[in-house]
Design a protein around this motif. Structure first.
Motif, PDB file in Angstrom:
ATOM      1  N   LEU A  47      15.938 136.605 101.416  1.00  0.00           N
ATOM      2  CA  LEU A  47      15.840 137.876 102.140  1.00  0.00           C
ATOM      3  C   LEU A  47      16.319 139.038 101.261  1.00  0.00           C
ATOM      4  O   LEU A  47      15.704 140.115 101.244  1.00  0.00           O
ATOM      5  N   ILE A  48      17.389 138.805 100.525  1.00  0.00           N
ATOM      6  CA  ILE A  48      17.914 139.847  99.631  1.00  0.00           C
ATOM      7  C   ILE A  48      16.936 140.122  98.495  1.00  0.00           C
ATOM      8  O   ILE A  48      16.691 141.277  98.137  1.00  0.00           O
ATOM      9  N   GLU A  49      16.356 139.066  97.943  1.00  0.00           N
ATOM     10  CA  GLU A  49      15.354 139.239  96.885  1.00  0.00           C
ATOM     11  C   GLU A  49      14.189 140.087  97.390  1.00  0.00           C
ATOM     12  O   GLU A  49      13.686 140.957  96.674  1.00  0.00           O
ATOM     13  N   GLN A 108      15.216 127.622  92.858  1.00  0.00           N
ATOM     14  CA  GLN A 108      16.451 127.035  93.383  1.00  0.00           C
ATOM     15  C   GLN A 108      16.602 127.309  94.872  1.00  0.00           C
ATOM     16  O   GLN A 108      17.223 126.530  95.586  1.00  0.00           O
ATOM     17  N   PHE A 109      16.031 128.401  95.358  1.00  0.00           N
ATOM     18  CA  PHE A 109      16.108 128.738  96.780  1.00  0.00           C
ATOM     19  C   PHE A 109      14.968 128.087  97.562  1.00  0.00           C
ATOM     20  O   PHE A 109      15.183 127.481  98.604  1.00  0.00           O
ATOM     21  N   ASP A 165      22.399 135.939  89.848  1.00  0.00           N
ATOM     22  CA  ASP A 165      22.524 134.898  88.833  1.00  0.00           C
ATOM     23  C   ASP A 165      21.258 134.054  88.680  1.00  0.00           C
ATOM     24  O   ASP A 165      21.108 133.343  87.693  1.00  0.00           O
ATOM     25  N   ALA A 166      20.372 134.107  89.642  1.00  0.00           N
ATOM     26  CA  ALA A 166      19.178 133.254  89.654  1.00  0.00           C
ATOM     27  C   ALA A 166      18.174 133.698  88.596  1.00  0.00           C
ATOM     28  O   ALA A 166      17.994 134.886  88.346  1.00  0.00           O
ATOM     29  N   MET A 171      31.625 129.953  90.561  1.00  0.00           N
ATOM     30  CA  MET A 171      30.709 130.407  91.599  1.00  0.00           C
ATOM     31  C   MET A 171      30.574 129.349  92.690  1.00  0.00           C
ATOM     32  O   MET A 171      30.699 129.660  93.857  1.00  0.00           O
ATOM     33  N   LEU A 172      30.310 128.109  92.292  1.00  0.00           N
ATOM     34  CA  LEU A 172      30.176 127.051  93.291  1.00  0.00           C
ATOM     35  C   LEU A 172      31.454 126.854  94.079  1.00  0.00           C
ATOM     36  O   LEU A 172      31.408 126.565  95.271  1.00  0.00           O
ATOM     37  N   ALA A 173      32.581 127.029  93.452  1.00  0.00           N
ATOM     38  CA  ALA A 173      33.859 126.870  94.145  1.00  0.00           C
ATOM     39  C   ALA A 173      34.010 127.909  95.241  1.00  0.00           C
ATOM     40  O   ALA A 173      34.472 127.588  96.344  1.00  0.00           O
TER      41      ALA A 173
END
Length: 147
Positions: free
Chosen positions: A33-35, A85-86, A79-80, A1-3
């Protein structure tokens, strides 16, 4: 994911590694915004359009960059396990004015479908608290958008 996130920001935005933090912040803002668009359990096309317009305007993205950012933010959001984290990135790296503008964007997404549900209102209030936006500015952001 990070990659995949790093590849996007390196290839699409031609950013140096020192700009990685700004890339993460853009991703965090998009994920919030998506959340919010999911808060009332109904994802309306008007809300998606408001998300895309806000991100495009705020970060000056091309259509391709915008689509990739939204896709990555959708993945990050799924994934959160929490908002931390945001919101932590936003709190630490945004100025008070930028945090105010983010909350205005949240209100714009919430009202895009014509009504603000109690779940959307609660989530915006929670995000504003987590990014340390004073309550008076939270109210001002809402009034600016609704006014």
């Amino acid at each position: 994911m990070l990659a995949s996130i790093k590849a996007f920001f390196s290839a699409e935005l031609s950013l140096k590694s020192s700009d990685d933090q700004q890339c993460k912040i853009q991703l965090a803002a998009a994920a919030l915004l998506i959340e919010l668009s999911r808060a009332d359990y109904q994802r309306e096309p008007e809300e998606q359009a408001a998300i895309e317009a806000a991100l495009k305007k705020t970060f000056d993205l091309s259509d391709g960059q915008l689509a990739e950012l939204v896709d990555l933010a959708e993945q990050e959001n799924q994934d959160a396990t929490s908002l931390y984290q945001f919101t932590n990135l936003i709190k630490d790296d945004y100025s008070n004015e930028q945090r105010f503008e983010l909350v205005k964007m949240l209100w714009q997404v919430a009202i895009a479908d014509g009504e603000i549900s109690k779940y959307e209102d609660h989530l915006i209030r929670k995000i504003a608290d987590l990014i340390y936006l004073p309550h008076s500015q939270f109210i001002k952001a809402k009034l600016d958008v609704l006014g």
